[in-house]
Design a protein around this motif. Structure first.
Motif, PDB file in Angstrom:
ATOM      1  N   LEU A 178       0.859  -1.189   0.000  1.00 23.34           N
ATOM      2  CA  LEU A 178       0.000   0.000   0.000  1.00 23.34           C
ATOM      3  C   LEU A 178       0.897   1.241   0.000  1.00 23.34           C
ATOM      4  CD1 LEU A 178      -2.925   1.179   0.267  1.00 23.34           C
ATOM      5  CD2 LEU A 178      -2.544   1.192   2.744  1.00 23.34           C
ATOM      6  N   TRP A 179       1.237   1.723  -1.173  1.00 25.14           N
ATOM      7  CA  TRP A 179       2.122   2.891  -1.244  1.00 25.14           C
ATOM      8  C   TRP A 179       1.458   4.151  -0.714  1.00 25.14           C
ATOM      9  CZ3 TRP A 179       6.804   1.717  -1.228  1.00 25.14           C
ATOM     10  CH2 TRP A 179       7.385   0.781  -2.081  1.00 25.14           C
ATOM     11  N   ASN A 180       0.120   4.240  -0.807  1.00 27.71           N
ATOM     12  CA  ASN A 180      -0.615   5.416  -0.320  1.00 27.71           C
ATOM     13  C   ASN A 180      -0.186   6.699  -1.039  1.00 27.71           C
ATOM     14  OD1 ASN A 180      -2.805   5.579   1.428  1.00 27.71           O
ATOM     15  ND2 ASN A 180      -1.618   4.895   3.194  1.00 27.71           N
ATOM     16  N   ASP A 181      -0.096   6.601  -2.362  1.00 27.02           N
ATOM     17  CA  ASP A 181       0.411   7.710  -3.173  1.00 27.02           C
ATOM     18  C   ASP A 181      -0.387   8.993  -3.016  1.00 27.02           C
ATOM     19  OD1 ASP A 181       2.481   6.164  -4.331  1.00 27.02           O
ATOM     20  OD2 ASP A 181       1.072   5.309  -5.777  1.00 27.02           O
ATOM     21  N   ASP A 182      -1.718   8.892  -2.956  1.00 30.80           N
ATOM     22  CA  ASP A 182      -2.553  10.096  -2.969  1.00 30.80           C
ATOM     23  C   ASP A 182      -2.339  10.964  -1.734  1.00 30.80           C
ATOM     24  OD1 ASP A 182      -3.539   9.324  -5.400  1.00 30.80           O
ATOM     25  OD2 ASP A 182      -5.455   8.570  -4.629  1.00 30.80           O
ATOM     26  N   ILE A 183      -2.329  10.362  -0.564  1.00 29.56           N
ATOM     27  CA  ILE A 183      -2.166  11.169   0.649  1.00 29.56           C
ATOM     28  C   ILE A 183      -0.731  11.672   0.765  1.00 29.56           C
ATOM     29  CG2 ILE A 183      -1.727   9.172   2.143  1.00 29.56           C
ATOM     30  CD1 ILE A 183      -3.484  12.521   3.046  1.00 29.56           C
ATOM     31  N   ILE A 184       0.221  10.918   0.243  1.00 34.38           N
ATOM     32  CA  ILE A 184       1.604  11.403   0.210  1.00 34.38           C
ATOM     33  C   ILE A 184       1.698  12.643  -0.673  1.00 34.38           C
ATOM     34  CG2 ILE A 184       3.925  10.878  -0.673  1.00 34.38           C
ATOM     35  CD1 ILE A 184       3.515   8.027   0.436  1.00 34.38           C
ATOM     36  N   GLU A 260      15.122   6.117 -13.130  1.00 35.34           N
ATOM     37  CA  GLU A 260      13.690   6.395 -13.287  1.00 35.34           C
ATOM     38  C   GLU A 260      12.931   5.134 -13.667  1.00 35.34           C
ATOM     39  OE1 GLU A 260      11.993   9.152 -12.509  1.00 35.34           O
ATOM     40  OE2 GLU A 260      13.934   9.802 -11.699  1.00 35.34           O
ATOM     41  N   GLU A 261      13.544   4.311 -14.492  1.00 36.57           N
ATOM     42  CA  GLU A 261      12.910   3.053 -14.895  1.00 36.57           C
ATOM     43  C   GLU A 261      12.688   2.156 -13.678  1.00 36.57           C
ATOM     44  OE1 GLU A 261      13.693  -0.797 -17.861  1.00 36.57           O
ATOM     45  OE2 GLU A 261      15.132   0.863 -17.770  1.00 36.57           O
ATOM     46  N   GLN A 262      13.690   2.081 -12.820  1.00 33.98           N
ATOM     47  CA  GLN A 262      13.566   1.250 -11.612  1.00 33.98           C
ATOM     48  C   GLN A 262      12.490   1.790 -10.685  1.00 33.98           C
ATOM     49  OE1 GLN A 262      17.649   1.497 -10.433  1.00 33.98           O
ATOM     50  NE2 GLN A 262      18.202  -0.481 -11.332  1.00 33.98           N
ATOM     51  N   LYS A 263      12.459   3.114 -10.525  1.00 33.69           N
ATOM     52  CA  LYS A 263      11.445   3.714  -9.659  1.00 33.69           C
ATOM     53  C   LYS A 263      10.046   3.472 -10.199  1.00 33.69           C
ATOM     54  CE  LYS A 263      13.958   7.645  -9.220  1.00 33.69           C
ATOM     55  NZ  LYS A 263      14.353   9.012  -8.801  1.00 33.69           N
ATOM     56  N   ASN A 264       9.882   3.540 -11.490  1.00 36.81           N
ATOM     57  CA  ASN A 264       8.575   3.262 -12.096  1.00 36.81           C
ATOM     58  C   ASN A 264       8.161   1.819 -11.855  1.00 36.81           C
ATOM     59  OD1 ASN A 264       8.267   5.871 -13.079  1.00 36.81           O
ATOM     60  ND2 ASN A 264       9.228   5.391 -15.056  1.00 36.81           N
ATOM     61  N   LYS A 265       9.119   0.902 -11.929  1.00 32.16           N
ATOM     62  CA  LYS A 265       8.830  -0.511 -11.698  1.00 32.16           C
ATOM     63  C   LYS A 265       8.412  -0.730 -10.240  1.00 32.16           C
ATOM     64  CE  LYS A 265      11.466  -3.491 -13.734  1.00 32.16           C
ATOM     65  NZ  LYS A 265      12.628  -4.390 -14.094  1.00 32.16           N
ATOM     66  N   ILE A 266       9.128  -0.077  -9.327  1.00 30.32           N
ATOM     67  CA  ILE A 266       8.802  -0.218  -7.905  1.00 30.32           C
ATOM     68  C   ILE A 266       7.433   0.363  -7.596  1.00 30.32           C
ATOM     69  CG2 ILE A 266       9.487   0.494  -5.575  1.00 30.32           C
ATOM     70  CD1 ILE A 266      12.418   0.536  -6.656  1.00 30.32           C
ATOM     71  N   ALA A 267       7.097   1.467  -8.243  1.00 26.86           N
ATOM     72  CA  ALA A 267       5.798   2.116  -8.010  1.00 26.86           C
ATOM     73  C   ALA A 267       4.630   1.219  -8.372  1.00 26.86           C
ATOM     74  CB  ALA A 267       5.719   3.408  -8.822  1.00 26.86           C
ATOM     75  N   GLN A 268       4.864   0.261  -9.255  1.00 30.72           N
ATOM     76  CA  GLN A 268       3.795  -0.636  -9.697  1.00 30.72           C
ATOM     77  C   GLN A 268       3.614  -1.861  -8.811  1.00 30.72           C
ATOM     78  OE1 GLN A 268       1.813   0.503 -12.127  1.00 30.72           O
ATOM     79  NE2 GLN A 268       3.204   2.274 -12.077  1.00 30.72           N
ATOM     80  N   LEU A 269       4.491  -2.027  -7.842  1.00 29.11           N
ATOM     81  CA  LEU A 269       4.413  -3.220  -6.979  1.00 29.11           C
ATOM     82  C   LEU A 269       3.121  -3.224  -6.159  1.00 29.11           C
ATOM     83  CD1 LEU A 269       8.090  -3.429  -5.707  1.00 29.11           C
ATOM     84  CD2 LEU A 269       7.029  -4.733  -7.559  1.00 29.11           C
TER      85      LEU A 269
END
Length: 269
Positions: A178-184, A260-269
């Motif tokens: 649960l990255w919780n992107d919106d509240i971050i 950036e590619e790695q960060k994008n991959k991690i964001a999709q976990l």
């Protein structure tokens, strides 16, 4: 240790140590307090100066004892504690004062670097009233910064609309489950530092495999990759470990950069 400047002007170390099972029998959150300061002491030796505790954890005294044993001045540490969102701590000004004074006494300190409302409850007006009491303590310098924990966007907006002192931190759950992107994002937009509790929890075997693969490029563990990703997006992290070596690893995040590619991959976990 790198720091981030809070909207109050004070510096917050961007990596801290969670403590919610420290000093407890069987390392159990609900376990009896046994006063064991081993984990605090090894963390301090590793380089931690930022510790996160709470009244509800019942172990503020353990954190205080571990810090005292180090012989390092209190001023070198950043201590966070939290006020429970329970009626005995929120129902009126005296109840809030009781909580703050209890933390000061148990932590054996005359100030607390960051004091949070531990969680919201279904009474926005009462939350505002509690906040006003915390503002008074901030005016006196007893609380160097104040903030919230587990607040969603609506709850945070209400407090922003009805506060004199803006929350400095919003401590929220954030991990690969649960990255919780919106509240971050909302917190960052309002100059409120997002801080991740449980950043290394709920990592699926599939996610761990991907993170381990990324880590192999840098000689880092899957856990270090998660923490580096959080730091890169402006999130302070407070990982917790009872293991001395992993405590050290959780600080060893500043000698590599994710692509950036790695960060994008991690964001999709």
């Amino acid at each position: 240790m790198e720091t981030i400047r809070l909207n109050t002007g004070i510096e917050l170390p961007i990596i801290g140590s969670g403590t919610n099972t420290f000093g407890k029998e069987n390392r159990d959150y609900m376990g009896k307090i046994n006063g064991d300061t081993t984990e605090i002491e090894t963390a301090i030796t590793a380089g931690y100066r930022h510790f996160d505790t709470a009244i509800s954890y019942r172990n503020e005294s353990v954190v205080a004892s571990g810090i005292a044993k180090s012989g390092i001045p209190r001023s070198k540490f950043f201590i966070t504690s939290k006020l429970p969102g329970k009626p005995e701590y929120t129902s009126n000004e005296a109840a809030v004062q009781k909580g703050v004074e209890e933390s000061l006494r148990t932590l054996k300190t005359d100030y607390i670097d960051l004091f949070l409302i531990h969680h919201p409850w279904n009474n926005p007006e009462e939350i505002t009233s509690v906040w006003k009491v915390l503002e008074k303590y901030t005016d006196k310098g007893v609380l160097k910064a104040i903030g919230v924990s587990n607040f969603n966007e609506e709850q945070l907006k209400h407090l922003l609309d009805h506060s004199r002192i803006k929350p400095a931190v919003n401590q929220i759950e954030s991990h690969p489950g649960l990255w919780n992107d919106d509240i971050i994002a909302y917190s960052l937009e309002n100059n409120i530092v997002p801080e991740a509790w449980g950043p290394l929890t709920r990592v699926s075997p599939e996610a761990k495999k991907i993170l381990t693969s990324i880590g192999e490029e840098y000689g880092k563990t899957w856990a270090q990759i998660i923490l580096r990703y959080q730091l890169d997006r402006g999130v302070v992290v407070i990982p917790k470990s009872h293991n001395e070596e992993r405590q050290k690893q959780n600080l060893d995040l500043f000698d590599f950069e994710l692509t950036e590619e790695q960060k994008n991959k991690i964001a999709q976990l």
